[in-house]
Structures are given as structure tokens and as C-alpha cells.
Design a protein around this motif. Sequence first.
Motif, PDB file in Angstrom:
ATOM      1  N   LYS A  73     105.815 103.499  40.376  1.00 15.59           N
ATOM      2  CA  LYS A  73     105.349 102.720  39.234  1.00 15.59           C
ATOM      3  C   LYS A  73     104.802 101.363  39.681  1.00 15.59           C
ATOM      4  O   LYS A  73     103.759 100.907  39.195  1.00 15.59           O
ATOM      5  N   VAL A  74     105.494 100.744  40.637  1.00 19.45           N
ATOM      6  CA  VAL A  74     105.041  99.455  41.170  1.00 19.45           C
ATOM      7  C   VAL A  74     103.720  99.635  41.926  1.00 19.45           C
ATOM      8  O   VAL A  74     102.805  98.808  41.809  1.00 19.45           O
ATOM      9  N   ARG A  75     103.605 100.710  42.702  1.00 18.26           N
ATOM     10  CA  ARG A  75     102.340 100.983  43.412  1.00 18.26           C
ATOM     11  C   ARG A  75     101.182 101.094  42.434  1.00 18.26           C
ATOM     12  O   ARG A  75     100.130 100.477  42.624  1.00 18.26           O
ATOM     13  N   PHE A  94     109.820  98.874  51.197  1.00 16.83           N
ATOM     14  CA  PHE A  94     108.709  97.995  51.554  1.00 16.83           C
ATOM     15  C   PHE A  94     107.773  97.775  50.366  1.00 16.83           C
ATOM     16  O   PHE A  94     107.262  96.671  50.164  1.00 16.83           O
ATOM     17  N   ARG A  95     107.558  98.825  49.560  1.00 16.46           N
ATOM     18  CA  ARG A  95     106.702  98.653  48.379  1.00 16.46           C
ATOM     19  C   ARG A  95     107.298  97.645  47.402  1.00 16.46           C
ATOM     20  O   ARG A  95     106.576  96.792  46.862  1.00 16.46           O
ATOM     21  N   LEU A  96     108.595  97.714  47.185  1.00 19.75           N
ATOM     22  CA  LEU A  96     109.214  96.829  46.202  1.00 19.75           C
ATOM     23  C   LEU A  96     109.301  95.383  46.693  1.00 19.75           C
ATOM     24  O   LEU A  96     109.237  94.450  45.891  1.00 19.75           O
ATOM     25  N   ILE A  97     109.426  95.196  47.995  1.00 15.98           N
ATOM     26  CA  ILE A  97     109.464  93.829  48.545  1.00 15.98           C
ATOM     27  C   ILE A  97     108.056  93.262  48.675  1.00 15.98           C
ATOM     28  O   ILE A  97     107.839  92.059  48.522  1.00 15.98           O
ATOM     29  N   LEU A 128     104.243 109.056  46.002  1.00 21.53           N
ATOM     30  CA  LEU A 128     105.283 108.973  44.986  1.00 21.53           C
ATOM     31  C   LEU A 128     106.379 107.992  45.402  1.00 21.53           C
ATOM     32  O   LEU A 128     107.111 107.467  44.552  1.00 21.53           O
ATOM     33  N   ALA A 129     106.506 107.738  46.715  1.00 19.80           N
ATOM     34  CA  ALA A 129     107.487 106.775  47.209  1.00 19.80           C
ATOM     35  C   ALA A 129     106.913 105.370  47.315  1.00 19.80           C
ATOM     36  O   ALA A 129     107.637 104.431  47.661  1.00 19.80           O
ATOM     37  N   GLY A 130     105.605 105.205  47.042  1.00 20.35           N
ATOM     38  CA  GLY A 130     105.036 103.859  46.987  1.00 20.35           C
ATOM     39  C   GLY A 130     103.900 103.552  47.944  1.00 20.35           C
ATOM     40  O   GLY A 130     103.340 102.455  47.897  1.00 20.35           O
ATOM     41  N   ALA A 131     103.518 104.488  48.815  1.00 24.85           N
ATOM     42  CA  ALA A 131     102.445 104.214  49.776  1.00 24.85           C
ATOM     43  C   ALA A 131     101.081 104.250  49.100  1.00 24.85           C
ATOM     44  O   ALA A 131     100.870 104.993  48.135  1.00 24.85           O
TER      45      ALA A 131
END
Length: 324
Positions: free
Chosen positions: A45-47, A263-266, A291-294
Motif C-alpha cells: 500500500k505504501v509502495r 526498507f519500503r516502510l522506512i 507485493l512486499a514493496g519493491a
Amino acid sequence: MVLQEAIRDLGEKVLCGGSLSEGDAVFLSEISGTGIFDLFATANKVREHFRGKKIGLCSILNAKSGACTEDCSFCAQSSKSRSQIETYPLLPADVVSQRALEAKKAGIKRFSLVTSGRKIAGKDLLSIKGMIQEVGKLGLLPCASLGLLKKEDLSLLKAAGLERYHNNLETSAGFFRQICTTHSYADKVRTIEAAKSAGLSVCSGGIFGMGETWKDRIDLVFALKKLDVDSVPINFLIPVKGTPFARRGLLHPFEALKVVSLFRLILPRKEIRICGGRVQVLGEFNSMIFLAGADGMITGNYLTTLGRSPEDDIRLIKIHGLIV
């Protein structure tokens, strides 16, 4: 349910423009079981919020292989390695141009020249300058990873059209001496600062699965945040025969993906690019990196190990409803 709400709350904090603390990162690193999937969903979601649906692809060329003076324990090209790899001096300019053209035809936007050794210098540096100019003429974004260069050399390459410089921190300051003794973590930081000072975009990340702790991983991501790098390559150790790390096991795929989400959240606004070890470590879970943020990856082969074809990776991106 309490864990799910805590993860969601941290995600909302990031989505609202807040920053996570080191304490928050420790909490995220300790998530296990089904909570990992809540973490992945939050990172995804953040990505999407900060990076959209675009996935950046780059290709690298091992432009000078082996015979390295540095003793990095993870690397098949290092002075410690007894790996059977191809060793050669700097490739001719026409070979580099041909490989760059192949990358362009495959739909790749970034093309990076990588050389072994502490740093490129002398005639080789001038040759690289010419290669960068030719790569730029093809309409590609020229990138390079040429070792511990100083600002004057980086400025020379910037003037030739270099867009981004790569220099991995690799791991935390505390763990660095466990993987390399011929140069220091401080040398890496100085190179990154010199590249930024020269006006270059900077790509810097690390390798995971070398025996580092989650604290080392958290220290690394906050160091990269402080340095304000633009792109963060995430590599997973491949225990190559002949290297000091040959007997280390592969990371579990979910642990590797948890690194991506952390790493995506930071670093919500930065490019998180999945690189070496993607195929070997993730295997069937390779499709979960987005899906994990990459939002980026190296496609094609790496320096001394195999990757996936650009065609397969572009197909994967489109299956997810994302855009190259």
C-alpha cells in the motif's frame, strides 16, 4: 488482531507523511507467522501511494571482471575467492555499445557499467568516460559502479553524461569488518558523499544473508536514510563456491521479502530495487517482490551469477497490473 492493527497503524503513519523510528523498525523485524502477510500488504500500500504503478528496470554489464585486490568475503571476484570465474580487462567500447543496444531493445531504461577492483583509474577511467557518452547517445540512462572514486573523477563522468553512481554500503558499520578489511565503511560513505557532491543520483544498498542480525539491517536502512540516497538495491547472498561465504545457507524467501517490506516502510519515497540473489533465494516467491514493496529490479544476468530474462521480468510486471 492486535498485531494486525499495530502494523496498519504504522502504515497509516507513513502514508500520512510520518517517519518510523528505530523502535518501530525493531517491532516490524520481529513479526512472524501470518503477521508477515499483513506487513507485506502494508508495504504494498505504501509502495502504491508513494511510487505508483511504475517499475524501474536496469541492466548491468560486468565491464571488467576478476583480479580484484579487495577481500570482500561475499564476492567471487575478490582476492579471497577461489571461484572459477571469467577474468578479463576492461571490455572494448564496441562490445559495451552492443550490450547497451541489446538492453534498449529489451525495453530497459538504465544501463550500468560495473568494474572490479578498488577503483577505476587512468586510461580505463577515460575509456569509461567515452562509453558513458555512447550509452547516453542510445537514449539510455547511463549508470556506473566503479569503486571508491573521488569527486574530481565523478565530476568528469558526470560531465560525460553519467546519471547515477552506485556504491553499496553492503551492511551496517558494525558488521562491515566481518565482510571486508581492505577498505572501510567510512570509505564507502565518503564515495557516496562525493557522488552527491558531484551532482549525481546515488544508488546504494546492501547484501542480506551474510550472517548479519536484524539490528545490522536496521542500522543499514537508517544509514541510507541519513545519506538520502535515491535508489536502494537489495541483494540476497548467493553462497558461491570458492568464497569464504560458500557454506552459508540461503535466506528463507519470507525473511528476504520481510527485508524488502522493512526498507519500503522506512524509505517510502525511495526506489527499492531487487537485485542479486532474487532468483536463487526467492524462487517461486519471486512474483511477490512488488507485493512486499519493491518498485524496481535488475533484469538479465548479474556480475558472476545468473538472473532472469528481461522478457520474463516484463511479463511478470504486466501480470501484476504494473507498468515498466
